[in-house]
Design a protein around this motif. Structure first.
Motif, mmCIF file in Angstrom:
data_model
loop_
_atom_site.group_PDB
_atom_site.id
_atom_site.type_symbol
_atom_site.label_atom_id
_atom_site.label_comp_id
_atom_site.label_asym_id
_atom_site.label_seq_id
_atom_site.Cartn_x
_atom_site.Cartn_y
_atom_site.Cartn_z
ATOM 1 N N LYS A 423 -22.686 23.474 53.109
ATOM 2 C CA LYS A 423 -23.969 22.795 52.961
ATOM 3 C C LYS A 423 -24.278 22.691 51.480
ATOM 4 O O LYS A 423 -24.258 23.698 50.779
ATOM 5 C CB LYS A 423 -25.078 23.550 53.681
ATOM 6 N N ILE A 424 -24.528 21.474 51.019
ATOM 7 C CA ILE A 424 -24.712 21.251 49.599
ATOM 8 C C ILE A 424 -26.183 21.128 49.261
ATOM 9 O O ILE A 424 -27.028 20.910 50.145
ATOM 10 C CB ILE A 424 -23.955 19.985 49.130
ATOM 11 N N GLY A 425 -26.474 21.308 47.959
ATOM 12 C CA GLY A 425 -27.840 21.183 47.461
ATOM 13 C C GLY A 425 -27.913 20.129 46.382
ATOM 14 O O GLY A 425 -27.485 18.997 46.572
ATOM 15 N N LEU A 426 -28.416 20.523 45.232
ATOM 16 C CA LEU A 426 -28.594 19.584 44.132
ATOM 17 C C LEU A 426 -27.256 19.215 43.508
ATOM 18 O O LEU A 426 -26.304 19.990 43.541
ATOM 19 C CB LEU A 426 -29.517 20.185 43.066
ATOM 20 N N ARG A 427 -27.212 18.024 42.929
ATOM 21 C CA ARG A 427 -26.063 17.573 42.154
ATOM 22 C C ARG A 427 -26.543 17.244 40.751
ATOM 23 O O ARG A 427 -27.647 16.732 40.573
ATOM 24 C CB ARG A 427 -25.424 16.326 42.766
ATOM 25 N N GLY A 428 -25.696 17.528 39.778
ATOM 26 C CA GLY A 428 -26.051 17.189 38.415
ATOM 27 C C GLY A 428 -25.041 17.699 37.414
ATOM 28 O O GLY A 428 -24.440 18.763 37.608
ATOM 29 N N GLU A 429 -24.821 16.903 36.352
ATOM 30 C CA GLU A 429 -23.934 17.265 35.256
ATOM 31 C C GLU A 429 -22.520 17.596 35.735
ATOM 32 O O GLU A 429 -21.863 18.486 35.231
ATOM 33 C CB GLU A 429 -24.511 18.443 34.466
ATOM 34 N N GLY A 430 -22.056 16.891 36.781
ATOM 35 C CA GLY A 430 -20.684 17.067 37.256
ATOM 36 C C GLY A 430 -20.484 18.196 38.242
ATOM 37 O O GLY A 430 -19.342 18.471 38.618
ATOM 38 N N PHE A 431 -21.563 18.860 38.689
ATOM 39 C CA PHE A 431 -21.432 19.984 39.617
ATOM 40 C C PHE A 431 -22.363 19.789 40.800
ATOM 41 O O PHE A 431 -23.372 19.086 40.721
ATOM 42 C CB PHE A 431 -21.753 21.305 38.913
ATOM 43 N N THR A 432 -21.973 20.434 41.922
ATOM 44 C CA THR A 432 -22.746 20.359 43.160
ATOM 45 C C THR A 432 -23.088 21.770 43.617
ATOM 46 O O THR A 432 -22.206 22.637 43.675
ATOM 47 C CB THR A 432 -21.948 19.642 44.267
ATOM 48 N N GLU A 433 -24.342 21.992 43.942
ATOM 49 C CA GLU A 433 -24.762 23.296 44.452
ATOM 50 C C GLU A 433 -24.263 23.490 45.883
ATOM 51 O O GLU A 433 -24.366 22.587 46.716
ATOM 52 C CB GLU A 433 -26.283 23.398 44.415
ATOM 53 N N ILE A 434 -23.707 24.676 46.168
ATOM 54 C CA ILE A 434 -23.245 25.020 47.514
ATOM 55 C C ILE A 434 -24.162 26.109 48.060
ATOM 56 O O ILE A 434 -24.210 27.218 47.528
ATOM 57 C CB ILE A 434 -21.785 25.511 47.502
ATOM 58 N N ARG A 435 -24.889 25.792 49.114
ATOM 59 C CA ARG A 435 -25.853 26.745 49.670
ATOM 60 C C ARG A 435 -25.252 27.609 50.766
ATOM 61 O O ARG A 435 -25.673 28.739 50.965
ATOM 62 C CB ARG A 435 -27.072 25.991 50.212
ATOM 63 N N GLU A 436 -24.274 27.081 51.492
ATOM 64 C CA GLU A 436 -23.616 27.851 52.561
ATOM 65 C C GLU A 436 -22.161 27.431 52.631
ATOM 66 O O GLU A 436 -21.823 26.277 52.372
ATOM 67 C CB GLU A 436 -24.293 27.609 53.927
ATOM 68 N N GLY A 437 -21.291 28.385 53.023
ATOM 69 C CA GLY A 437 -19.889 28.060 53.278
ATOM 70 C C GLY A 437 -18.909 28.800 52.399
ATOM 71 O O GLY A 437 -17.860 29.227 52.878
ATOM 72 N N ILE A 438 -19.190 28.955 51.108
ATOM 73 C CA ILE A 438 -18.300 29.661 50.191
ATOM 74 C C ILE A 438 -19.137 30.565 49.311
ATOM 75 O O ILE A 438 -20.368 30.455 49.282
ATOM 76 C CB ILE A 438 -17.462 28.694 49.326
ATOM 77 N N ALA A 439 -18.458 31.470 48.601
ATOM 78 C CA ALA A 439 -19.146 32.435 47.754
ATOM 79 C C ALA A 439 -18.536 32.425 46.358
ATOM 80 O O ALA A 439 -17.455 31.859 46.131
ATOM 81 C CB ALA A 439 -19.069 33.834 48.366
ATOM 82 N N GLU A 440 -19.243 33.052 45.458
ATOM 83 C CA GLU A 440 -18.751 33.168 44.083
ATOM 84 C C GLU A 440 -17.428 33.936 44.072
ATOM 85 O O GLU A 440 -17.276 34.947 44.755
ATOM 86 C CB GLU A 440 -19.785 33.895 43.231
ATOM 87 N N GLY A 441 -16.463 33.471 43.316
ATOM 88 C CA GLY A 441 -15.156 34.104 43.236
ATOM 89 C C GLY A 441 -14.088 33.416 44.058
ATOM 90 O O GLY A 441 -12.899 33.661 43.841
#
Length: 472
Positions: A423-441
């Motif tokens: 599940k994605i969130g905001l987009r900007g400056e070449g990146f997309t926020e990921i709210r659910e599904g994957i984690a840092e690392g």
């Protein structure tokens, strides 16, 4: 080859009790020249698995990272080894194996798949239209669910690249047009509450700046004179406080300034004309009064505006409205001030969308101490979006967006990849926020991920088309 193998076996049988026993006792194998004499290399070569399918390329016989598209020989006369389609394609530097324990054999063959990746399987060995053998799929090779396995050589050919998932601030600028407008709370009018006659107007015109308390005009009002006389009578006669208070209240009700009431009380005289003063600092937007004119109650004589703080109204398209929040930082640029940006914040998002423009008006308050911003100026507005806190984000190229679902490809290492719905969130400056599904690392594929996703979908389709007895 058969003659060499028979010779080696004969020599091995003759020397089993002698020289062979010596080598067995000291452990290991004889020198390379003796190994060749005894037929060890021939035996090992005969034990190697034989590839099937067409020859793809040729590799150095010693396992060195040297390749050739056509047959060739090494400097010492050895022929390059032919690598066929069914063999694992790898461009890694691998040292030549001398002697290794035989690995456990693969499980039973479940089915055979098309060597070109087409959606075609067979329960028995067969060849495709180009004569290439179908590739066997063993137990344990197709039981990882959505995980897709890709050989290392194929990874290099397709250009698959992955990046680490990190936390970062995701934001972008919403650029929209706007116009400079007056702050509605800083506009005042000068008017009387009774009929009056203008005696004199100060030398003030439209566009002039005035200060609070500055005299704008002097006028005579019969109602003010009558109320002032009654107030003076009560004041001189030492009337009751209630009567005195009532006379003062009448003067206030008809709009006589407090300074004028104090002047009557101090001089004990009713003035023939009363000074009307500016209620605030600002500029004169409108002047409608002239000397000698008669004014009616409520008629506007002057209209003043304080421009020390001003508004900028911008129209934000409906599809960008979700990214704009109250308090968001804003940079304003106007054509009269090239190269200069004025900073402000979003103070209000109007609660309606324009039917014709499908845009919502946003209000930004800007400090304007030097008066550089003037009403109705055109402005270029840049609204910052996103929170200041870092969030889990991936490059835009990592997200496969079908419109109804968003997928990223996780890199699990060793050529193993797993599609993961997010599940994605905001987009900007070449990146997309990921709210659910994957984690840092986690690692996600950022190049050639469409090929892996296609292979994953193909694998799922094959699993659905394969008969139950042939499914893994």
């Amino acid at each position: 080859m058969k003659r060499i193998a028979l010779t080696g076996l004969a020599l091995a049988a003759v020397l089993a009790a002698g020289v062979g026993g010596y080598w067995a006792g000291v452990g290991g194998l004889p020198a390379p020249g003796l190994r060749q004499w005894f037929g060890v290399e021939a035996t090992l070569a005969a034990a190697e698995p034989v590839g099937t399918g067409a020859v793809i390329y040729h590799q150095d016989p010693g396992g060195k990272p040297a390749y050739s598209a056509s047959p060739r020989q090494t400097g010492d006369g050895r022929a390059f080894r032919a690598v066929r389609a069914s063999e694992d394609v790898s461009f890694e530097d691998k040292p030549p194996a001398v002697v290794a324990a035989s690995p456990a054999g693969p499980g039973r063959i479940l089915y055979y798949r098309n060597p070109m990746g087409l959606p075609d399987t067979s329960p028995v060995p067969k060849k495709d239209s180009m004569g290439m053998d179908y590739i066997p799929v063993h137990e344990g090779e197709d039981d990882d669910g959505p995980v897709v396995k890709v050989s290392l050589g194929r990874l290099q050919r397709t250009g698959v690249r992955s990046k680490l998932v990190e936390r970062r601030v995701v934001g972008r600028l919403v650029r929209v047009p706007g116009t400079v407008q007056l702050d509605e709370r800083r506009i005042s009018v000068v008017a009387t509450r009774s009929e009056a006659f203008v005696n004199e107007v100060a030398n003030i015109t439209t566009g002039d700046r005035v200060t609070k308390g500055q005299v704008l005009l002097r006028l005579y009002s019969p109602d003010i004179a009558a109320a002032g006389a009654q107030f003076l009578t009560d004041l001189n006669g030492g009337g009751r406080d209630s009567a005195l208070g009532g006379a003062r209240q009448r003067l206030e009700n008809i709009g006589l300034p407090t300074e004028a009431i104090a002047e009557i009380e101090r001089t004990r005289k009713v003035p023939l004309s009363v000074a009307w003063r500016a209620p605030r600092d600002g500029i004169v937007l409108e002047r409608t009064v002239v000397d000698g004119m008669k004014v009616a109650p409520g008629e506007v004589l002057f209209r003043l505006a304080d421009i020390s703080t001003i508004w900028v109204l911008a129209d934000v398209p409906e599809f960008d409205l979700g990214a704009v929040r109250l308090g968001a930082p804003v940079t304003i640029r106007v054509r009269s001030l090239p190269g200069r940006g004025l900073n402000g914040r979003v103070s209000l998002i109007y609660p309606q969308v324009g039917e014709a423009t499908r845009a919502t008006r946003v209000r930004i308050e800007i400090a304007n101490p030097d008066g550089a911003l003037l009403p109705n100026m055109y402005a270029e507005v840049e609204i910052g979006t996103g929170d200041a806190a870092p969030v889990v984000a991936v490059p835009d190229d990592a997200v496969i967006d079908t419109g109804t679902r968003q997928v990223v490809i996780l890199d699990r290492g060793e050529g193993r990849f797993e599609p993961r719905e997010v599940k994605i969130g905001l987009r900007g400056e070449g990146f997309t926020e990921i709210r659910e599904g994957i984690a840092e690392g986690d690692r996600v594929v950022v190049a050639a991920n469409f090929l892996i996703d296609a292979e994953s979908n193909l694998k799922a389709a094959l699993r659905g088309l394969t008969p139950p007895e042939a499914q893994p």
